[in-house]
Design a protein around this motif. Structure first.
Motif, PDB file in Angstrom:
ATOM      1  N   GLY A  89      -0.930 -81.026 -85.658  1.00  0.00           N
ATOM      2  CA  GLY A  89      -1.380 -82.063 -86.047  1.00  0.00           C
ATOM      3  C   GLY A  89      -2.851 -82.851 -85.265  1.00  0.00           C
ATOM      4  O   GLY A  89      -3.029 -82.346 -84.071  1.00  0.00           O
ATOM      5  N   PRO A  90      -2.866 -84.453 -85.044  1.00  0.00           N
ATOM      6  CA  PRO A  90      -3.479 -85.260 -84.370  1.00  0.00           C
ATOM      7  C   PRO A  90      -2.741 -84.769 -82.862  1.00  0.00           C
ATOM      8  O   PRO A  90      -2.086 -84.826 -82.811  1.00  0.00           O
ATOM      9  CB  PRO A  90      -3.440 -86.355 -84.816  1.00  0.00           C
ATOM     10  CG  PRO A  90      -2.699 -86.326 -86.432  1.00  0.00           C
ATOM     11  CD  PRO A  90      -1.791 -85.255 -86.222  1.00  0.00           C
ATOM     12  N   ALA A  91      -3.979 -85.245 -81.849  1.00  0.00           N
ATOM     13  CA  ALA A  91      -4.269 -84.503 -80.650  1.00  0.00           C
ATOM     14  C   ALA A  91      -4.233 -85.772 -79.662  1.00  0.00           C
ATOM     15  O   ALA A  91      -3.560 -86.672 -78.232  1.00  0.00           O
ATOM     16  CB  ALA A  91      -4.761 -83.924 -79.902  1.00  0.00           C
ATOM     17  N   LEU A  92      -4.529 -87.090 -80.744  1.00  0.00           N
ATOM     18  CA  LEU A  92      -5.433 -88.080 -79.946  1.00  0.00           C
ATOM     19  C   LEU A  92      -4.688 -89.436 -80.760  1.00  0.00           C
ATOM     20  O   LEU A  92      -4.249 -89.368 -82.271  1.00  0.00           O
ATOM     21  CB  LEU A  92      -6.962 -88.366 -79.963  1.00  0.00           C
ATOM     22  CG  LEU A  92      -7.661 -87.087 -79.329  1.00  0.00           C
ATOM     23  CD1 LEU A  92      -9.220 -87.710 -79.333  1.00  0.00           C
ATOM     24  CD2 LEU A  92      -7.455 -87.188 -78.030  1.00  0.00           C
ATOM     25  N   ASP A  93      -3.836 -91.008 -79.828  1.00  0.00           N
ATOM     26  CA  ASP A  93      -3.687 -91.812 -80.937  1.00  0.00           C
ATOM     27  C   ASP A  93      -5.337 -92.489 -81.034  1.00  0.00           C
ATOM     28  O   ASP A  93      -6.577 -92.016 -80.446  1.00  0.00           O
ATOM     29  CB  ASP A  93      -3.003 -92.138 -79.624  1.00  0.00           C
ATOM     30  CG  ASP A  93      -1.746 -91.736 -79.116  1.00  0.00           C
ATOM     31  OD1 ASP A  93      -1.069 -91.405 -80.426  1.00  0.00           O
ATOM     32  OD2 ASP A  93      -1.499 -92.317 -78.396  1.00  0.00           O
ATOM     33  N   GLY A  94      -4.894 -93.993 -81.998  1.00  0.00           N
ATOM     34  CA  GLY A  94      -5.952 -94.212 -82.006  1.00  0.00           C
ATOM     35  C   GLY A  94      -6.969 -93.779 -83.868  1.00  0.00           C
ATOM     36  O   GLY A  94      -5.838 -93.316 -84.338  1.00  0.00           O
ATOM     37  N   LEU A  95      -8.302 -94.477 -83.594  1.00  0.00           N
ATOM     38  CA  LEU A  95      -8.304 -94.386 -85.468  1.00  0.00           C
ATOM     39  C   LEU A  95      -8.887 -93.222 -85.401  1.00  0.00           C
ATOM     40  O   LEU A  95     -10.918 -93.790 -84.649  1.00  0.00           O
ATOM     41  CB  LEU A  95      -8.674 -95.463 -85.559  1.00  0.00           C
ATOM     42  CG  LEU A  95      -7.792 -96.792 -85.391  1.00  0.00           C
ATOM     43  CD1 LEU A  95      -8.305 -98.447 -85.923  1.00  0.00           C
ATOM     44  CD2 LEU A  95      -6.793 -96.705 -86.900  1.00  0.00           C
ATOM     45  N   PRO A  96      -8.965 -92.461 -86.003  1.00  0.00           N
ATOM     46  CA  PRO A  96     -10.612 -91.408 -85.769  1.00  0.00           C
ATOM     47  C   PRO A  96     -11.651 -91.546 -86.509  1.00  0.00           C
ATOM     48  O   PRO A  96     -11.192 -92.545 -88.016  1.00  0.00           O
ATOM     49  CB  PRO A  96      -9.709 -90.048 -86.377  1.00  0.00           C
ATOM     50  CG  PRO A  96      -8.792 -90.881 -87.175  1.00  0.00           C
ATOM     51  CD  PRO A  96      -8.150 -92.618 -86.793  1.00  0.00           C
ATOM     52  N   PHE A  97     -13.099 -91.261 -86.943  1.00  0.00           N
ATOM     53  CA  PHE A  97     -14.049 -91.117 -88.150  1.00  0.00           C
ATOM     54  C   PHE A  97     -14.344 -92.806 -88.292  1.00  0.00           C
ATOM     55  O   PHE A  97     -14.343 -93.412 -88.845  1.00  0.00           O
ATOM     56  CB  PHE A  97     -13.314 -90.574 -90.001  1.00  0.00           C
ATOM     57  CG  PHE A  97     -12.305 -88.939 -89.077  1.00  0.00           C
ATOM     58  CD1 PHE A  97     -13.221 -88.742 -89.212  1.00  0.00           C
ATOM     59  CD2 PHE A  97     -11.390 -89.338 -89.676  1.00  0.00           C
ATOM     60  CE1 PHE A  97     -12.711 -87.298 -88.853  1.00  0.00           C
ATOM     61  CE2 PHE A  97     -10.752 -87.611 -89.559  1.00  0.00           C
ATOM     62  CZ  PHE A  97     -11.375 -86.812 -89.336  1.00  0.00           C
ATOM     63  N   THR A  98     -14.596 -93.712 -87.319  1.00  0.00           N
ATOM     64  CA  THR A  98     -14.780 -94.589 -87.260  1.00  0.00           C
ATOM     65  C   THR A  98     -16.119 -95.461 -87.195  1.00  0.00           C
ATOM     66  O   THR A  98     -16.749 -96.424 -86.879  1.00  0.00           O
ATOM     67  CB  THR A  98     -13.595 -95.899 -86.018  1.00  0.00           C
ATOM     68  OG1 THR A  98     -13.619 -94.983 -84.294  1.00  0.00           O
ATOM     69  CG2 THR A  98     -12.079 -95.957 -86.896  1.00  0.00           C
ATOM     70  N   ASN A  99     -17.204 -93.999 -86.344  1.00  0.00           N
ATOM     71  CA  ASN A  99     -18.112 -93.711 -86.129  1.00  0.00           C
ATOM     72  C   ASN A  99     -19.607 -94.244 -87.081  1.00  0.00           C
ATOM     73  O   ASN A  99     -20.647 -93.876 -87.260  1.00  0.00           O
ATOM     74  CB  ASN A  99     -18.466 -92.889 -85.192  1.00  0.00           C
ATOM     75  CG  ASN A  99     -18.613 -91.763 -85.982  1.00  0.00           C
ATOM     76  OD1 ASN A  99     -17.799 -91.323 -86.820  1.00  0.00           O
ATOM     77  ND2 ASN A  99     -19.183 -90.995 -85.039  1.00  0.00           N
TER      78      ASN A  99
END
Length: 157
Positions: A89-99
């Motif tokens: 599963g996800p390793a990081l908190d936050g919102l991915p793919f936003t770039n």
């Protein structure tokens, strides 16, 4: 303070999709030679050599089944990349793919689209703005170039 959580595809759903996807097709795993595929199971891009699969997924249909909503004609399914085997599963908190350019599609508790927005920059501000509307129950983040579903965002109180 309200925060927003990017929701990957949940492990029980992934298990189902690895057996038969939302279009009833059997999963076909491949070795990703190039990397860069946006994985919906762990919300990161694939790396070369990983075993992945492209499966059909119906995110609004599955959400509606949980909540009792009836999305009607807004029910749709489309392709998503997942790991071919279980992952952590996800390793990081936050919102991915936003770039990159993204579309935020807003849905009501009844499963109806109540707005959308193309986001060229200022992703987090656009997300806050989407949830400023009390009618918005969830937001789907989509890639502009293919329209693919990337992940769902819900309020986390």
């Amino acid at each position: 303070m309200t925060t927003y959580i990017a929701r990957p595809i949940e492990p029980p759903v992934l298990k189902e999709l690895r057996s038969a996807d939302d279009a009833g097709r059997e999963m076909v795993p491949v070795t990703d030679e190039e990397g860069g595929a946006p994985l919906r199971c762990c919300l990161r891009r694939s790396v070369p050599g990983e075993r992945i699969a492209l499966v059909s997924y119906a995110p609004l249909r599955r959400w509606a089944a949980e909540t009792g909503a009836d999305p009607g004609a807004y029910d749709e399914q489309g392709p998503v990349f997942i790991h071919a085997e279980e992952c952590g599963g996800p390793a990081l908190d936050g919102l991915p793919f936003t770039n990159a350019h993204r579309t935020l599609r807003r849905y009501s508790a009844e499963g109806r689209i109540v707005g959308g927005r193309l986001v060229e920059n200022g992703f987090e501000a656009a997300l806050v703005n989407a949830f400023d509307d009390p009618e918005v129950a969830l937001v789907h983040v989509r890639a502009v170039e293919y329209g693919c579903f990337l992940y769902e965002v819900r309020r986390d109180q």
